[in-house]
Design a protein around this motif. Structure first.
Motif, PDB file in Angstrom:
ATOM      1  N   THR A 154     -48.875 -69.309   0.242  1.00  0.00           N
ATOM      2  CA  THR A 154     -49.980 -69.553   1.159  1.00  0.00           C
ATOM      3  C   THR A 154     -49.488 -70.356   2.350  1.00  0.00           C
ATOM      4  N   SER A 194     -46.589 -51.477  -3.326  1.00  0.00           N
ATOM      5  CA  SER A 194     -47.493 -52.535  -3.757  1.00  0.00           C
ATOM      6  C   SER A 194     -47.119 -53.791  -2.959  1.00  0.00           C
ATOM      7  N   TRP A 195     -47.857 -54.856  -3.167  1.00  0.00           N
ATOM      8  CA  TRP A 195     -47.640 -56.075  -2.388  1.00  0.00           C
ATOM      9  C   TRP A 195     -47.495 -57.265  -3.325  1.00  0.00           C
ATOM     10  N   GLU A 196     -46.495 -58.102  -3.059  1.00  0.00           N
ATOM     11  CA  GLU A 196     -46.312 -59.337  -3.829  1.00  0.00           C
ATOM     12  C   GLU A 196     -46.653 -60.522  -2.941  1.00  0.00           C
ATOM     13  N   VAL A 197     -47.344 -61.493  -3.510  1.00  0.00           N
ATOM     14  CA  VAL A 197     -47.722 -62.699  -2.775  1.00  0.00           C
ATOM     15  C   VAL A 197     -46.532 -63.650  -2.784  1.00  0.00           C
ATOM     16  N   LEU A 236     -56.976 -57.929   5.843  1.00  0.00           N
ATOM     17  CA  LEU A 236     -55.529 -57.766   5.890  1.00  0.00           C
ATOM     18  C   LEU A 236     -55.057 -57.734   7.336  1.00  0.00           C
ATOM     19  N   GLU A 247     -47.809 -61.780   2.223  1.00  0.00           N
ATOM     20  CA  GLU A 247     -47.471 -60.744   1.255  1.00  0.00           C
ATOM     21  C   GLU A 247     -46.300 -59.910   1.749  1.00  0.00           C
ATOM     22  N   ASN A 248     -45.452 -59.506   0.811  1.00  0.00           N
ATOM     23  CA  ASN A 248     -44.262 -58.714   1.089  1.00  0.00           C
ATOM     24  C   ASN A 248     -44.403 -57.350   0.404  1.00  0.00           C
ATOM     25  N   GLU A 292     -52.589 -65.833   2.694  1.00  0.00           N
ATOM     26  CA  GLU A 292     -51.505 -65.479   1.777  1.00  0.00           C
ATOM     27  C   GLU A 292     -50.523 -64.584   2.518  1.00  0.00           C
ATOM     28  N   ARG A 314     -53.088 -62.015   4.108  1.00  0.00           N
ATOM     29  CA  ARG A 314     -54.353 -61.672   3.467  1.00  0.00           C
ATOM     30  C   ARG A 314     -55.272 -62.889   3.540  1.00  0.00           C
ATOM     31  N   GLN A 317     -44.460 -57.370   6.929  1.00  0.00           N
ATOM     32  CA  GLN A 317     -45.209 -58.130   5.944  1.00  0.00           C
ATOM     33  C   GLN A 317     -46.655 -58.185   6.425  1.00  0.00           C
TER      34      GLN A 317
END
Length: 113
Positions: free
Chosen positions: A35, A29-32, A87, A14-15, A12, A82, A79
């Motif tokens: 994939t 926090s992290w946004e997906v 990580l 993540e940003n 994944e 995951r 970025q």
């Protein structure tokens, strides 16, 4: 580097997202974003002391299919990838081949021992 990469791991992308905590600081926090199928190869490893614990730091070369510049699915430094609970923080991104079909992401994974 010769041959095609073996893109067998789903990672994944993540940003980071920062929001105000209401007290002058920020909460990260992290946004997906999605994939990506990847080839993950370990490069180097070392240990260091951090906050009273031993930390293992391993470098990885992660290859993914290229996305156009400006696409949200094109990985960039800061970025991370995951893989379940693992990580991989992206430190640099470069084109892997002259035709720009693949990207090599240099990443680091930290594990507290």
């Amino acid at each position: 580097m010769s041959g095609l990469p073996n893109l067998t791991r789903a990672l994944e992308l993540e940003n980071p997202v920062e929001t105000s905590d209401g007290a002058g600081g920020v909460i990260r926090s992290w946004e997906v974003l999605g994939t990506l199928w990847a080839e993950v190869v370990a490069r180097t490893g070392r240990e260091r002391e951090g906050d009273g614990a031993q930390i293992s730091l391993t470098g990885y070369r992660i290859t993914v299919r290229a996305a156009p510049v400006g696409s949200t699915m094109r990985p960039r430094p800061e970025q991370r990838f995951r893989d379940g609970t693992r990580l991989f923080r992206i430190t640099a991104v470069a084109e892997r081949d002259p035709r720009g079909r693949y990207l090599t992401c240099f990443a680091e994974e930290e594990v507290v021992a």
